[in-house]
Design a protein around this motif. Structure first.
Motif, short mmCIF file in Angstrom:
data_model
loop_
_atom_site.label_atom_id
_atom_site.label_comp_id
_atom_site.label_asym_id
_atom_site.label_seq_id
_atom_site.Cartn_x
_atom_site.Cartn_y
_atom_site.Cartn_z
N ASP A 1 0.91 -1.27 -0.02
CA ASP A 1 -0.18 0.07 0.02
C ASP A 1 0.72 1.34 0.05
N TYR A 2 2.15 1.08 0.13
CA TYR A 2 3.03 2.19 0.29
C TYR A 2 3.66 2.60 -0.95
N GLY A 3 3.19 2.48 -2.09
CA GLY A 3 3.92 2.54 -3.40
C GLY A 3 4.29 3.96 -3.56
N ALA A 4 3.61 4.98 -3.32
CA ALA A 4 3.91 6.59 -3.35
C ALA A 4 5.09 6.89 -2.30
N ALA A 5 4.89 6.31 -1.20
CA ALA A 5 5.85 6.61 -0.22
C ALA A 5 7.24 5.97 -0.47
N LEU A 6 7.24 4.77 -1.02
CA LEU A 6 8.28 4.06 -1.37
C LEU A 6 8.98 4.89 -2.45
N ASP A 7 8.26 5.38 -3.62
CA ASP A 7 8.65 6.25 -4.49
C ASP A 7 9.62 7.48 -4.18
N MET A 8 8.81 8.07 -3.02
CA MET A 8 9.51 9.31 -2.33
C MET A 8 10.91 9.02 -1.58
N ALA A 9 10.92 7.76 -1.03
CA ALA A 9 12.05 7.31 -0.27
C ALA A 9 13.05 7.13 -1.45
N GLN A 10 13.07 6.54 -2.37
CA GLN A 10 14.00 6.29 -3.60
C GLN A 10 14.32 7.73 -4.28
N ALA A 11 13.66 8.63 -4.17
CA ALA A 11 14.15 9.84 -4.79
C ALA A 11 14.84 10.41 -3.79
N VAL A 12 14.66 10.46 -2.38
CA VAL A 12 15.68 10.91 -1.42
C VAL A 12 16.88 10.32 -1.61
N VAL A 13 16.86 9.05 -1.69
CA VAL A 13 18.42 8.60 -1.73
C VAL A 13 18.93 8.81 -3.18
N ARG A 14 18.38 8.77 -4.14
CA ARG A 14 18.83 9.44 -5.21
C ARG A 14 19.25 10.81 -5.39
N GLY A 15 18.80 11.63 -4.66
CA GLY A 15 18.90 13.19 -4.48
C GLY A 15 20.09 13.40 -3.82
#
Length: 291
Positions: free
Chosen positions: A206-220
């Protein structure tokens, strides 16, 4: 002037780098490891063979145990005579969306990252108080000032370290003991590689959007690693060494070590909170804590 410094968590990462840096600058280092005669044997051998005009003494100490900390600090004092500074470095990272982190995982994280430094401080303060001087360095993190997706548990532990250390700074200043908080940003150490993930993976769909945000943080944040002059863990070790070598009473409250975007945000938070906090203490008649 050569100083004698105890550093926790020196089997790898920033603790190990800091021990080597201090020894290279002529200081005596008490490098603590959980199991120097067992699984940490190779690390212990490399630390004791550290090059430089200083030396490294290895002592067994597990920050998760009151008995181990008391015995380790006692052994350190017996071997080196006194301590001028203590670097609370031992910690690990726990990541994942908040719901995936179990209660047992969070308790273990806090026991290591927050109660661990408290154990060490309580063990060394009688010695430092008797000497009416010394330095306590608390390793926080950029995540100790900013909460980001999937880093709530780790940030909570470092926010707690920030509060604990700041209160100690006020309480110990009248006794001649300095306290400084070091806030590393993202560095290529084993902290990320050895991080623990939230164990309850059943909640993740259920956390697809939150996981996407987490990956964006890691990339940034990770984009700093591809910069022309990428971050080097030695920057943190050198910053700690400079705190150790600085004159008593002139060490900063907080020191962010990050030349990139996370560091800029952390420094802004540091600057934005210091003035109103200092003003509040002064209004309360607590100038002695700020002197």
């Amino acid at each position: 002037m050569s100083r004698t410094v105890l550093v926790t968590g020196t089997s790898s990462g920033l603790g190990r780098t800091t021990a080597f840096a201090l020894a290279a600058r002529g200081h005596t280092v008490v490098a603590t490891l959980r199991d120097p005669d067992g699984r940490d044997r190779a690390a212990a051998a490399e630390l004791t063979a550290a090059p430089g005009p200083g030396r490294v003494v290895v002592v067994g100490l597990d920050v998760r145990s009151d008995t181990s900390v008391a015995d380790g600090v006692g052994a350190a004092l017996q071997r080196v005579g006194h301590l001028d500074a203590v670097v609370n470095n031992a910690a690990y990272a726990l990541t994942g969306v908040g719901e995936s982190v179990t209660s047992a995982q969070l308790q273990d994280l806090l026991d290591t990252n927050v109660v661990g430094p408290q154990r060490v401080v309580r063990a060394v303060l009688p010695h430092l108080r008797a000497r009416r001087g010394g330095l306590l360095v608390f390793l926080s993190s950029g995540a100790g000032r900013l909460a980001l997706p999937a880093m709530g548990a780790y940030s909570a532990s470092k926010f707690a370290v920030e509060a604990l250390a700041q209160a100690y700074r006020y309480e110990l200043r009248p006794l001649g003991i300095d306290v400084s908080i070091v806030q590393p940003g993202a560095f290529p150490t084993n902290l990320a590689a050895s991080q623990v993930q939230g164990a309850d993976t059943a909640v993740l769909p259920d956390y697809g959007a939150a996981l996407d945000m987490a990956q964006a943080v890691v990339r940034g944040i990770g984009s700093a690693f591809t910069a022309p002059q990428p971050p080097d863990p030695r920057e943190v070790a050198d910053a700690i060494a400079e705190l150790v070598e600085a004159p008593a009473g002139q060490r900063p409250e907080r020191l962010s070590v990050d030349r990139f975007r996370l560091g800029e945000a952390v420094e802004a938070v540091n600057a934005g909170t210091k003035e109103p906090t200092d003003r509040l203490l002064a209004d309360l008649g607590l100038q002695a804590a700020l002197a």
